[in-house]
Design a protein around this motif. Sequence first.
Motif: not given
Length: 192
Positions: A110-119
């Motif tokens: 349930r931890t969301p992908l953080p704003e800085q996450y960049d696939l």
Amino acid sequence: MSLFRRQPTPPPDDADRAVRELLDRYHHRASIPDGADRMIIEPGQVLENFTSVMERLDVDIDTPVGVGDAASFEEVMGIIQMGMGSFLATHLVNTAMQIMSARYPQELVRTPLPEQYDLRKQVPALTFSDEQHESARRIFNQRTRAAADLDADDVVEVWEPLTDEDQVQVCTALFFMYGNKIGALKFRTGIK
């Protein structure tokens, strides 16, 4: 000896075989060409194919699978042009959550992908625009935070402004975000 000789069955032509495969509930075929630029698509089979590939990825993170193993570009675009793209997007995130919730700790799932996450930094071959990437991340996180499955109406705000091509890219990004998160969950927990 028989009074009637059995006539050999002529080999089916490609069109007959394709139709039989499309009608077979246990076959993975999801479409058949219908003319030069038309296609008959079984949307339910496309969704089933995505589910199967996503489950396979969870079982073996090293298996070489991609979006093309679930559906062709033409099948995904066809679903989007039928106005069912948001159903595909929500199916992807709902299936992702179902698979992850069955095997991994909820606090991690349930931890969301953080704003800085960049696939795109993790998979440089992916060339999503910032808008496409952010739209996918928002939909993925929306499902991560939700107590129940999303339906197409839940993602209208994100989905409606997107072009057909953007929608294909968002669905692709959702698939890869799932694979990326499964890999991270396996690494963090040691669950194979």
